[in-house]
Design a protein around this motif. Structure first.
Motif, short mmCIF file in Angstrom:
data_model
loop_
_atom_site.label_atom_id
_atom_site.label_comp_id
_atom_site.label_asym_id
_atom_site.label_seq_id
_atom_site.Cartn_x
_atom_site.Cartn_y
_atom_site.Cartn_z
N VAL A 41 12.73 -18.50 24.05
CA VAL A 41 12.42 -19.63 23.17
C VAL A 41 11.29 -20.43 23.82
O VAL A 41 11.37 -20.76 25.00
N VAL A 42 10.24 -20.73 23.04
CA VAL A 42 9.16 -21.58 23.55
C VAL A 42 8.80 -22.61 22.49
O VAL A 42 9.06 -22.41 21.29
N VAL A 43 8.16 -23.67 22.95
CA VAL A 43 7.72 -24.75 22.06
C VAL A 43 6.22 -24.93 22.23
O VAL A 43 5.71 -24.97 23.35
N ILE A 44 5.51 -25.03 21.10
CA ILE A 44 4.07 -25.30 21.13
C ILE A 44 3.77 -26.48 20.23
O ILE A 44 4.17 -26.51 19.06
N GLY A 45 3.08 -27.47 20.78
CA GLY A 45 2.63 -28.61 19.99
C GLY A 45 1.21 -28.36 19.53
O GLY A 45 0.29 -28.34 20.35
N PHE A 46 1.03 -28.15 18.24
CA PHE A 46 -0.30 -27.95 17.66
C PHE A 46 -0.82 -29.32 17.22
O PHE A 46 -0.53 -29.78 16.11
N PHE A 47 -1.57 -29.98 18.11
CA PHE A 47 -2.10 -31.31 17.84
C PHE A 47 -3.62 -31.28 17.91
O PHE A 47 -4.19 -30.65 18.80
N GLN A 48 -4.25 -31.98 16.98
CA GLN A 48 -5.71 -32.06 17.01
C GLN A 48 -6.20 -32.88 18.19
O GLN A 48 -7.25 -32.61 18.75
N GLY A 49 -5.44 -33.90 18.56
CA GLY A 49 -5.85 -34.75 19.67
C GLY A 49 -4.71 -35.62 20.15
O GLY A 49 -3.62 -35.64 19.57
N GLU A 50 -4.96 -36.37 21.21
CA GLU A 50 -3.92 -37.20 21.81
C GLU A 50 -3.57 -38.42 20.98
O GLU A 50 -2.56 -39.07 21.21
N ASP A 51 -4.40 -38.72 19.99
CA ASP A 51 -4.11 -39.86 19.11
C ASP A 51 -3.40 -39.41 17.83
O ASP A 51 -3.18 -40.22 16.93
N SER A 52 -3.03 -38.14 17.76
CA SER A 52 -2.34 -37.62 16.58
C SER A 52 -0.95 -38.24 16.44
O SER A 52 -0.29 -38.55 17.43
N PHE A 53 -0.53 -38.37 15.20
CA PHE A 53 0.81 -38.90 14.91
C PHE A 53 1.86 -37.99 15.55
O PHE A 53 1.86 -36.78 15.36
N GLY A 54 2.76 -38.60 16.33
CA GLY A 54 3.85 -37.85 16.94
C GLY A 54 3.55 -37.30 18.32
O GLY A 54 4.45 -36.77 18.98
N TYR A 55 2.31 -37.43 18.77
CA TYR A 55 1.93 -36.83 20.06
C TYR A 55 2.70 -37.47 21.23
O TYR A 55 3.26 -36.75 22.06
N LYS A 56 2.76 -38.78 21.27
CA LYS A 56 3.45 -39.46 22.38
C LYS A 56 4.95 -39.19 22.32
O LYS A 56 5.60 -38.99 23.36
N GLU A 57 5.52 -39.17 21.10
CA GLU A 57 6.94 -38.88 20.96
C GLU A 57 7.24 -37.45 21.42
O GLU A 57 8.29 -37.18 22.02
N PHE A 58 6.31 -36.54 21.15
CA PHE A 58 6.45 -35.15 21.59
C PHE A 58 6.52 -35.07 23.11
O PHE A 58 7.39 -34.39 23.66
N LEU A 59 5.62 -35.76 23.79
CA LEU A 59 5.61 -35.73 25.25
C LEU A 59 6.89 -36.29 25.83
O LEU A 59 7.41 -35.77 26.83
N THR A 60 7.43 -37.33 25.20
CA THR A 60 8.69 -37.91 25.69
C THR A 60 9.85 -36.96 25.47
O THR A 60 10.68 -36.76 26.37
N SER A 61 9.92 -36.34 24.30
CA SER A 61 11.07 -35.50 23.96
C SER A 61 11.10 -34.20 24.75
O SER A 61 12.18 -33.72 25.11
N VAL A 62 9.93 -33.62 25.05
CA VAL A 62 9.94 -32.35 25.77
C VAL A 62 10.46 -32.53 27.20
O VAL A 62 10.95 -31.58 27.82
N SER A 63 10.36 -33.76 27.72
CA SER A 63 10.91 -34.00 29.06
C SER A 63 12.43 -33.94 29.05
O SER A 63 13.06 -33.75 30.09
N GLU A 64 13.04 -34.09 27.86
CA GLU A 64 14.49 -34.02 27.73
C GLU A 64 14.98 -32.58 27.62
O GLU A 64 16.17 -32.31 27.73
N VAL A 65 14.07 -31.67 27.34
CA VAL A 65 14.43 -30.24 27.25
C VAL A 65 13.54 -29.48 28.23
O VAL A 65 12.87 -28.52 27.87
#
Length: 254
Positions: A41-65
């Motif tokens: 199982v792998v996770v990939i965040g397809f984001f256009q940039g660091e200001d994309s909606f959900g980017y910061k939440e993604f970084l926080t949540s992946v630290s929990e898994v």
């Protein structure tokens, strides 16, 4: 007070930047394919940039898994290959050859806790331990037939049986989801009861077919790789169902 809030914001931003730098950046299709192939199982965040909606939440949540491999990809050519059209978080699974997409533009509410739950629900492995969270992902999968190992955690053969069936599972990718049910948990009593089992009866192996809502148990004997393989094959070729139908017909005649 204002200084404390500003300091907290700067610290949070620095932590997010550090997490982002720690994630691999996938820049072409070969890199993505290699990344996906490297784990169940792998996770990939397809984001256009660091200001994309959900980017910061993604970084926080992946630290929990943190046990899951996670990467970022912003290359449009790669997006096309994986049918990505907008900022999306994708989970790639080998157990059912599935790509689970969360399109952020269609998400009304997004927070890190919700994303963590998204990961946990869809984290299906070659053998997945059953609980109220993974149950959602198991029953949402297109693979509706489950090979279940009922065993009490703490039993002498718990680890051996889990590893044995986990090693067999790749042979049945796309045909069965292999599921471990810990019979020592009271919360799993209902699952055991569906098969007419109690914790003292374990270990046992069963098949549940979600399409027909029918279940079968492996006959008493050693839970060996070969016997479980034969059990799976008997379902796939229809003999298991025929045998059960014959038994039911005999009971009806009596």
């Amino acid at each position: 007070m204002l200084f404390v809030l500003l300091l907290s914001s700067l610290i949070a931003s620095a932590i997010a930047d550090e997490k982002a730098r720690a994630l691999p950046r996938l820049t072409d299709v070969d890199a993505v394919e290699s990344f996906i192939d490297a784990a169940e199982v792998v996770v990939i965040g397809f984001f256009q940039g660091e200001d994309s909606f959900g980017y910061k939440e993604f970084l926080t949540s992946v630290s929990e898994v943190s046990h899951l491999p996670v990467a970022l990809c912003s290359e449009m050519e790669v997006w096309t290959k994986y049918s990505i059209t907008t900022d999306t978080i994708s989970i790639f699974r080998k157990a059912d050859l599935h790509q689970e997409n969360l399109q952020l533009s269609e998400t009304k509410k997004l927070d890190s806790d919700g994303l963590t739950r998204f990961f946990q629900i869809n984290e299906l492995h070659y053998i997945t331990e059953y609980n109220p969270v993974t149950a959602v992902g198991l029953f949402n999968s297109d693979v509706k037939t489950h090979l279940l190992l009922f065993v009490n955690r703490g039993a002498a053969d718990f680890t051996e049986l889990k590893e044995r069936l986990g090693a067999l599972a790749p042979e049945y990718t796309g045909q069965f989801l292999f599921v471990l049910v810990n019979g020592a948990l009271k919360s799993n009593a209902r699952s055991l009861g569906y098969f007419g089992l109690k914790s003292r009866d374990l270990p046992k192996v069963g098949i549940y077919d979600g399409n027909s809502d029918r279940a079968w148990l492996l006959p008493p004997g050693e839970i060996s790789t070969e016997r479980v393989r034969e059990f799976c094959e008997s379902f796939l070729n229809g003999t298991l169902q025929e045998q059960e139908d014959t038994k039911q017909d005999s009971k009806t005649e009596l």
